[in-house]
Design a protein around this motif. Structure first.
Motif, mmCIF file in Angstrom:
data_model
loop_
_atom_site.group_PDB
_atom_site.id
_atom_site.type_symbol
_atom_site.label_atom_id
_atom_site.label_comp_id
_atom_site.label_asym_id
_atom_site.label_seq_id
_atom_site.Cartn_x
_atom_site.Cartn_y
_atom_site.Cartn_z
ATOM 1 N N ASP A 88 0.827 -1.205 0.000
ATOM 2 C CA ASP A 88 0.000 0.000 0.000
ATOM 3 C C ASP A 88 0.861 1.255 0.000
ATOM 4 O OD1 ASP A 88 -2.310 -1.493 -0.002
ATOM 5 O OD2 ASP A 88 -2.596 -1.379 2.174
ATOM 6 N N ASP A 89 1.961 1.236 0.754
ATOM 7 C CA ASP A 89 2.859 2.392 0.802
ATOM 8 C C ASP A 89 3.487 2.654 -0.560
ATOM 9 O OD1 ASP A 89 2.307 2.619 3.489
ATOM 10 O OD2 ASP A 89 4.166 1.629 4.143
ATOM 11 N N CYS A 109 2.280 1.742 -3.501
ATOM 12 C CA CYS A 109 1.228 2.213 -4.416
ATOM 13 C C CYS A 109 0.872 3.670 -4.132
ATOM 14 C CB CYS A 109 -0.011 1.329 -4.308
ATOM 15 S SG CYS A 109 0.207 -0.309 -5.027
ATOM 16 N N GLN A 110 0.792 4.028 -2.854
ATOM 17 C CA GLN A 110 0.464 5.410 -2.477
ATOM 18 C C GLN A 110 1.558 6.367 -2.958
ATOM 19 O OE1 GLN A 110 -2.431 6.348 -1.251
ATOM 20 N NE2 GLN A 110 -1.800 8.472 -1.350
ATOM 21 N N LYS A 119 1.285 6.760 -6.681
ATOM 22 C CA LYS A 119 0.152 7.603 -7.039
ATOM 23 C C LYS A 119 0.492 9.082 -6.841
ATOM 24 C CE LYS A 119 -4.781 8.337 -6.056
ATOM 25 N NZ LYS A 119 -4.721 9.663 -6.621
ATOM 26 N N ASP A 158 1.854 -11.674 -3.840
ATOM 27 C CA ASP A 158 1.664 -10.283 -3.398
ATOM 28 C C ASP A 158 2.311 -9.322 -4.396
ATOM 29 O OD1 ASP A 158 0.357 -11.185 -1.145
ATOM 30 O OD2 ASP A 158 2.130 -11.028 0.159
ATOM 31 N N GLY A 201 0.471 -6.420 -6.452
ATOM 32 C CA GLY A 201 0.961 -5.035 -6.373
ATOM 33 C C GLY A 201 1.262 -4.472 -7.747
ATOM 34 N N ARG A 257 -1.914 -3.464 -9.438
ATOM 35 C CA ARG A 257 -2.421 -2.188 -8.918
ATOM 36 C C ARG A 257 -1.640 -1.014 -9.502
ATOM 37 N NH1 ARG A 257 -2.548 -2.725 -2.508
ATOM 38 N NH2 ARG A 257 -2.908 -0.485 -2.701
#
Length: 185
Positions: free
Chosen positions: A3-4, A6-7, A10, A152, A156, A159
């Motif tokens: 998540d980190d 991907c964030q 982004k 995973d 990722g 995403r």
């Protein structure tokens, strides 16, 4: 962790698009736009300040920008700053008011502007792809360090690819809108 990554990707892709929009704003469309002068700085009491902090900048009509410096002594400095900004603009002064008149763009000049636009958009696409590459490399590094599984990693990467596709689509939409604006006579 995914998540980190991907964030972060982004945020970097969003920054790329905002930079592209700033670059697009600097490209003349044949219509007067005060955003064309946003990056012009003028010396004001020994300090370089943005033009809009030393003068009132407004559009008079579709082809004219008026600049009214807050002090009469600033007229020459503002005029010089606009000329040295390498925007291809010729300001004319009448008393304390500076006017910039935009001549109508020729068809050839419009096509040149579209080429420049497409180049800027391609640079933005490349930057977005570079962010994707960096994020995927970070994911591979996590797999090497056995912090995530290969499944995973693939999730990722999907995403990140989805993010990339969304941002490239935003770039293409912005390019199409700006092209339309330039080619409209």
């Amino acid at each position: 962790m995914i998540d980190d990554i991907c964030q972060d990707a982004k945020q970097r892709m969003d920054k790329t698009i905002s930079v592209m929009h700033e670059d697009f704003a600097k490209i003349r469309t044949g219509r007067a736009s005060t955003s064309l002068l946003d990056h012009v700085t003028v010396e004001y009491y020994g300090v370089e300040v943005p033009l809009n902090q030393a003068a009132n900048v407004a559009t008079e009509d579709a082809r004219t920008i008026t600049i009214m410096p807050y002090e009469k002594t600033m007229v020459q400095k503002v005029e010089k700053a606009i000329m040295s900004a390498d925007l291809g603009l010729n300001p004319s002064t009448a008393g304390s008011v500076i006017r910039i008149v935009f001549p109508p763009m020729t068809e050839e000049r419009r096509k040149d502007m579209v080429k420049i636009l497409r180049s800027e958009a391609e640079d933005a696409r490349v930057a977005v792809r570079n962010v994707r590459r960096d994020a995927n490399a970070d994911l591979k590094e996590l797999v090497k360090e056995k912090e995530i599984t290969e499944d995973d990693q693939h999730g990722g990467e999907e995403r990140i690819q989805k993010l990339t596709d969304e941002h490239v689509e935003r770039i293409d939409n912005a390019l199409a809108a700006k092209e339309q604006e330039i080619m409209t006579v």
